[in-house]
Design a protein around this motif. Structure first.
Motif, PDB file in Angstrom:
ATOM      1  N   ASN A   1       0.818  -1.216   0.000  1.00 30.32           N
ATOM      2  CA  ASN A   1       0.000   0.000   0.000  1.00 30.32           C
ATOM      3  C   ASN A   1       0.850   1.265   0.000  1.00 30.32           C
ATOM      4  OD1 ASN A   1      -2.536  -1.354   2.243  1.00 30.32           O
ATOM      5  ND2 ASN A   1      -2.433  -1.392   0.005  1.00 30.32           N
ATOM      6  N   LEU A   2       2.045   1.175   0.559  1.00 33.41           N
ATOM      7  CA  LEU A   2       2.911   2.352   0.641  1.00 33.41           C
ATOM      8  C   LEU A   2       3.316   2.840  -0.738  1.00 33.41           C
ATOM      9  CD1 LEU A   2       5.180   1.248   3.616  1.00 33.41           C
ATOM     10  CD2 LEU A   2       3.331   2.927   3.667  1.00 33.41           C
ATOM     11  N   GLY A   3       3.225   1.947  -1.733  1.00 33.57           N
ATOM     12  CA  GLY A   3       3.608   2.353  -3.074  1.00 33.57           C
ATOM     13  C   GLY A   3       2.469   2.406  -4.068  1.00 33.57           C
ATOM     14  N   ASN A   4       1.292   1.867  -3.700  1.00 33.20           N
ATOM     15  CA  ASN A   4       0.218   1.821  -4.696  1.00 33.20           C
ATOM     16  C   ASN A   4      -0.996   2.676  -4.341  1.00 33.20           C
ATOM     17  OD1 ASN A   4      -1.203   0.339  -2.765  1.00 33.20           O
ATOM     18  ND2 ASN A   4      -0.882  -1.644  -3.766  1.00 33.20           N
ATOM     19  N   ARG A   5      -0.880   3.508  -3.319  1.00 40.60           N
ATOM     20  CA  ARG A   5      -1.953   4.441  -2.982  1.00 40.60           C
ATOM     21  C   ARG A   5      -1.496   5.865  -3.295  1.00 40.60           C
ATOM     22  NH1 ARG A   5      -5.813   2.011   0.562  1.00 40.60           N
ATOM     23  NH2 ARG A   5      -5.863  -0.172  -0.114  1.00 40.60           N
ATOM     24  N   THR A   6      -2.430   6.730  -3.607  1.00 43.96           N
ATOM     25  CA  THR A   6      -2.078   8.127  -3.859  1.00 43.96           C
ATOM     26  C   THR A   6      -1.544   8.755  -2.579  1.00 43.96           C
ATOM     27  OG1 THR A   6      -4.271   8.993  -3.261  1.00 43.96           O
ATOM     28  CG2 THR A   6      -3.940   8.275  -5.558  1.00 43.96           C
ATOM     29  N   SER A   7      -0.739   9.785  -2.728  1.00 45.79           N
ATOM     30  CA  SER A   7      -0.145  10.428  -1.555  1.00 45.79           C
ATOM     31  C   SER A   7      -1.217  11.000  -0.635  1.00 45.79           C
ATOM     32  CB  SER A   7       0.825  11.533  -1.989  1.00 45.79           C
ATOM     33  OG  SER A   7       0.171  12.491  -2.802  1.00 45.79           O
ATOM     34  N   GLU A   8      -2.311  11.499  -1.222  1.00 42.82           N
ATOM     35  CA  GLU A   8      -3.391  12.063  -0.406  1.00 42.82           C
ATOM     36  C   GLU A   8      -4.089  10.977   0.404  1.00 42.82           C
ATOM     37  OE1 GLU A   8      -7.576  14.620  -0.909  1.00 42.82           O
ATOM     38  OE2 GLU A   8      -6.371  14.073  -2.669  1.00 42.82           O
ATOM     39  N   GLU A   9      -4.421   9.851  -0.257  1.00 43.00           N
ATOM     40  CA  GLU A   9      -5.094   8.764   0.450  1.00 43.00           C
ATOM     41  C   GLU A   9      -4.181   8.168   1.510  1.00 43.00           C
ATOM     42  OE1 GLU A   9      -7.403   4.495  -0.322  1.00 43.00           O
ATOM     43  OE2 GLU A   9      -6.494   5.570  -2.015  1.00 43.00           O
ATOM     44  N   LEU A  10      -2.903   8.038   1.180  1.00 48.96           N
ATOM     45  CA  LEU A  10      -1.950   7.468   2.120  1.00 48.96           C
ATOM     46  C   LEU A  10      -1.801   8.354   3.348  1.00 48.96           C
ATOM     47  CD1 LEU A  10      -0.166   5.007   2.423  1.00 48.96           C
ATOM     48  CD2 LEU A  10       1.683   6.273   1.304  1.00 48.96           C
ATOM     49  N   ALA A  11      -1.768   9.657   3.145  1.00 42.61           N
ATOM     50  CA  ALA A  11      -1.672  10.585   4.270  1.00 42.61           C
ATOM     51  C   ALA A  11      -2.882  10.456   5.187  1.00 42.61           C
ATOM     52  CB  ALA A  11      -1.538  12.025   3.755  1.00 42.61           C
ATOM     53  N   ASP A  12      -4.070  10.307   4.585  1.00 38.96           N
ATOM     54  CA  ASP A  12      -5.289  10.124   5.384  1.00 38.96           C
ATOM     55  C   ASP A  12      -5.229   8.817   6.171  1.00 38.96           C
ATOM     56  OD1 ASP A  12      -6.475  12.493   4.507  1.00 38.96           O
ATOM     57  OD2 ASP A  12      -7.410  11.523   2.777  1.00 38.96           O
TER      58      ASP A  12
END
Length: 261
Positions: free
Chosen positions: A88-99
Motif C-alpha cells: 500500500n505504501l507504493g500503490n496508494r495516492t499520496s493524499e489517500e496514504l496521508a489520510d
C-alpha cells in the motif's frame, strides 16, 4: 425516517438472532487468535457518493474498534488487524496514504487507552512516516504488561518481507555467536523461524476473516496462516455486523481442522 431500532442490525429480531448465535457457540472450541483483513472501505465510500476514500477508511477504523470489542467480549485472546500493507505504501495516492496514516495513528492512540488491551505493532518501520512510527511505539509502550486482549496492528506489513526479516535476524544472531554455516543449516527449523517473526511467541491465527467478498491472502501472515481456517464475508468492511462475525466463529467451531491435507 428510520429509528435506531429499525435500521439493519438494530431491531428486535436481529438481537434475538444474535443471542441465539452466541448460545450456539461452544466456548471450548473458540479460536484463540483471529486475524482480520478489512477490505472494501473505498468501495463503501464510492457507493455512498463520497468524493474521497477517507470517509470509508474512517468508517472502517470505527468498525475495527467494534470488531475488537466483539472478540474481547467472546473471550478471544489475540486479534490481528491488517491495516496497511507494505504494498500500500507504493500503490496508494499520496493524499489517500496521508489520510490512512493519520487514521491509523489515531486508532493506535485510542486503543492504547481502551480496556486492558495490549497493543503491538507487527510490521516493518521502513517506509512509514516518523509520526506514525512514534504513535505505534507509544501505544506499545503504554500498554506493555497489560493482560487483556492482545491487539496486533499490522502496519507496513508484508508476509514475504516478514519471513525475509526473520531469516535475516536468525543469520545475524548466528553470525554474532561465531558459528558455522553448517551449524546454521542444522539449527533451522520451522519453530526457530516462527520465533523470529513479528508475532514471535504468539499462537498462530486459528481463523482468518476477510470482508468484501474477496478471497485472497494479499501477502498477509503467509507463514502463520499455514493451518488457519478462512472465512469470507460479502459485506464491505464498514458494513460488517456482529452477526457476520458470530457466524464466522460458529462456522469455525463446526469445522474439523486438518493439518497437512
Amino acid at each position: 425516517m428510520q429509528t435506531s431500532d429499525q435500521r439493519p442490525g438494530r431491531g428486535l429480531l436481529y438481537r434475538l438472532y444474535q443471542n441465539r448465535l452466541r448460545r450456539e457457540l461452544d466456548e471450548a472450541e473458540l479460536p484463540r487468535h483471529v486475524a482480520m483483513i478489512i477490505d472494501g472501505n473505498r468501495r463503501w465510500a464510492r457507493q455512498l457518493g463520497y468524493d474521497s476514500a477517507v470517509h470509508g477508511h474512517r468508517a472502517g477504523a470505527a468498525k475495527m474498534r467494534e470488531f475488537l470489542e466483539w472478540c474481547d467480549d467472546l473471550g478471544i485472546s489475540v486479534v490481528t488487524l491488517y491495516l496497511l500493507s507494505s504494498d500500500n505504501l507504493g500503490n496508494r495516492t499520496s493524499e489517500e496514504l496521508a489520510d490512512l496514516i493519520e487514521i491509523i495513528a489515531e486508532l493506535a492512540e485510542e486503543l492504547s487507552h481502551y480496556r486492558d488491551w495490549r497493543v503491538q505493532h507487527v510490521g516493518s518501520d521502513a517506509g512509514l512516516p516518523v509520526p506514525l512510527v512514534a504513535a505505534l511505539d507509544a501505544a506499545e509502550h503504554r500498554t506493555e504488561g497489560k493482560k487483556g486482549l492482545h491487539v496486533n496492528l499490522a502496519v507496513g506489513y508484508g508476509g514475504r518481507r516478514e519471513i525475509t526479516d526473520a531469516m535475516r535476524s536468525i543469520v545475524a544472531s548466528h553470525h554474532a555467536e561465531g558459528r558455522s554455516l553448517e551449524d546454521l543449516a542444522e539449527s533451522l527449523t520451522p519453530e526457530l523461524i516462527g520465533e523470529h517473526l513479528y508475532t514471535g511467541g504468539q499462537p498462530d491465527p486459528d481463523l482468518v476473516i476477510r470482508t468484501s467478498g474477496e478471497q485472497r491472502l494479499s501477502d498477509f501472515m503467509l507463514w502463520q496462516a499455514a493451518h488457519s481456517e478462512f472465512y469470507f464475508v460479502e459485506a464491505l468492511g464498514p458494513d460488517l455486523r456482529e452477526v457476520d462475525f458470530l457466524r464466522a466463529v460458529r462456522d469455525y467451531t463446526r469445522r474439523h481442522r486438518r493439518y497437512g491435507g
